[in-house]
Design an enzyme around this catalytic site. Structure first.
Site, PDB file in Angstrom:
ATOM      1  N   SER A   1       9.805  10.653  28.355  1.00 30.72           N
ATOM      2  CA  SER A   1       9.123   9.364  28.215  1.00 30.72           C
ATOM      3  C   SER A   1       7.612   9.526  28.257  1.00 30.72           C
ATOM      4  CB  SER A   1       9.546   8.419  29.335  1.00 30.72           C
ATOM      5  OG  SER A   1      10.942   8.326  29.400  1.00 30.72           O
TER       6      SER A   1
HETATM    7  N1  SAH Z   1      13.945  11.093  32.413  1.00 26.05           N
HETATM    8  C1  SAH Z   1      13.777  12.015  31.299  1.00 26.05           C
HETATM    9  C2  SAH Z   1      13.777  11.329  29.961  1.00 26.05           C
HETATM   10  C3  SAH Z   1      15.131  11.163  29.539  1.00 26.05           C
HETATM   11  S1  SAH Z   1      15.539  10.820  27.887  1.00 26.05           S
HETATM   12  C4  SAH Z   1      12.537  12.859  31.433  1.00 26.05           C
HETATM   13  O1  SAH Z   1      11.759  12.644  32.365  1.00 26.05           O
HETATM   14  O2  SAH Z   1      12.360  13.752  30.605  1.00 26.05           O
HETATM   15  C5  SAH Z   1      17.172  10.259  28.257  1.00 26.05           C
HETATM   16  C6  SAH Z   1      18.134  11.296  28.749  1.00 26.05           C
HETATM   17  O3  SAH Z   1      19.314  10.621  29.130  1.00 26.05           O
HETATM   18  C7  SAH Z   1      18.525  12.291  27.682  1.00 26.05           C
HETATM   19  O4  SAH Z   1      18.317  13.601  28.154  1.00 26.05           O
HETATM   20  C8  SAH Z   1      20.007  12.004  27.461  1.00 26.05           C
HETATM   21  O5  SAH Z   1      20.754  13.156  27.148  1.00 26.05           O
HETATM   22  C9  SAH Z   1      20.412  11.434  28.808  1.00 26.05           C
HETATM   23  N2  SAH Z   1      21.615  10.587  28.808  1.00 26.05           N
HETATM   24  C10 SAH Z   1      22.066   9.736  27.854  1.00 26.05           C
HETATM   25  N3  SAH Z   1      23.204   9.147  28.242  1.00 26.05           N
HETATM   26  C11 SAH Z   1      23.475   9.624  29.497  1.00 26.05           C
HETATM   27  C12 SAH Z   1      24.557   9.403  30.421  1.00 26.05           C
HETATM   28  N4  SAH Z   1      25.554   8.565  30.170  1.00 26.05           N
HETATM   29  N5  SAH Z   1      24.507  10.062  31.604  1.00 26.05           N
HETATM   30  C13 SAH Z   1      23.493  10.935  31.891  1.00 26.05           C
HETATM   31  N6  SAH Z   1      22.480  11.191  31.033  1.00 26.05           N
HETATM   32  C14 SAH Z   1      22.460  10.548  29.855  1.00 26.05           C
END
Ligand code: SAH
Length: 236
Positions: free
Chosen positions: A85
């Protein structure tokens, strides 16, 4: 030749020494500008949050090819179609959790591990779940390398939270489901806060608080996150 070693060692040590608690790593200035212009400049004021984003080496958590862009005012690709993000969004959501230092926090969507590292600076224990194995493993290794021993990464679907470690004082979701997953509300401690994006293409950030009498829901800002995968999709 032998006499050169101490000089060389001193030279390399300079590359990562710590100055006033802030790592001096060649990106210190870019990070300072990010905090001042993108984060404080847009209204995030909690000094603990500002200190945390001023401290976490974001460039260490993005893919090598993205390093020089790590402190820019935008999300960045981290592989497998996922993104880290924008710094402002991380800081804003973190501020909304109102962490004071002794909390147990759950994050859904570890991604690069950056948000988890920021949380780790501000709370006692951080539990983070990532659905893409490769990303979860990479984040776990990077966070360990950076010394964040209070972050625990699990690979799996975060829709049902982490019941063995519940309840949590704060829960943050960084992938957007179409609705609020009930298991996450159930895993909030009394006094706990849940911050999550909800929606499809247009999403809004919600803060849900549990107090002794029930649940309060507040609408914060419009956001755009990647969709939550797994059970969230089949429960729409
Ligand atoms: N917080 C992260 C940004 C995440 S982007 C950072 O600081 O970099 C969103 C993430 O959520 C992705 O890596 C994606 O694979 C994950 N994601 C999507 N659906 C999910 C689920 N049901 N459970 C866990 N992770 C999930």
């Amino acid at each position: 030749m032998r006499a050169c070693w101490p000089v060389l060692v001193a030279f390399f040590a300079l590359g990562c020494h710590v100055q006033n608690g802030t790592p001096y790593d060649g990106y210190a200035e870019a990070r300072e500008r990010m905090v001042r212009d993108q984060i404080a400049g847009r209204g995030v004021h909690d000094p603990r949050v500002l200190a945390a984003v001023g401290h976490v080496p974001r460039h260490e958590l993005v893919p090598d090819a993205m390093r020089e862009h790590a402190y820019e005012d935008r999300p960045l690709p981290i592989g497998r179609d996922q993104t880290i993000s924008q710094p402002y969004v991380v800081a804003y959501m973190t501020e909304q959790l109102r962490l004071r230092g002794d909390e147990r926090v759950l994050e859904i969507g570890t991604g690069s591990g950056y948000q988890a590292a920021v949380l780790a600076e501000l709370a006692r224990e951080v539990y983070s779940i990532e659905i893409v194995e490769e990303l979860g493993e990479r984040a776990r290794a990077d966070l360990a390398r950076l010394g964040y021993a209070n972050v625990h990464v699990r690979v799996g679907d975060g829709y049902r939270g982490w019941p063995e470690q519940a309840p949590f004082d704060a829960i943050i979701v960084t992938a957007a489901p179409g609705h609020v997953p009930q298991p996450l509300i159930d895993q909030l401690a009394v006094g706990g806060r849940l911050v999550l994006p909800v929606g499809g293409l247009d999403q809004e950030l919600l803060r849900i608080e549990r107090d002794a009498t029930g649940i309060r829901r507040e609408h914060l800002i419009g956001v755009r996150f990647v969709p939550m995968r797994g059970e969230a999709e089949t429960q729409e």
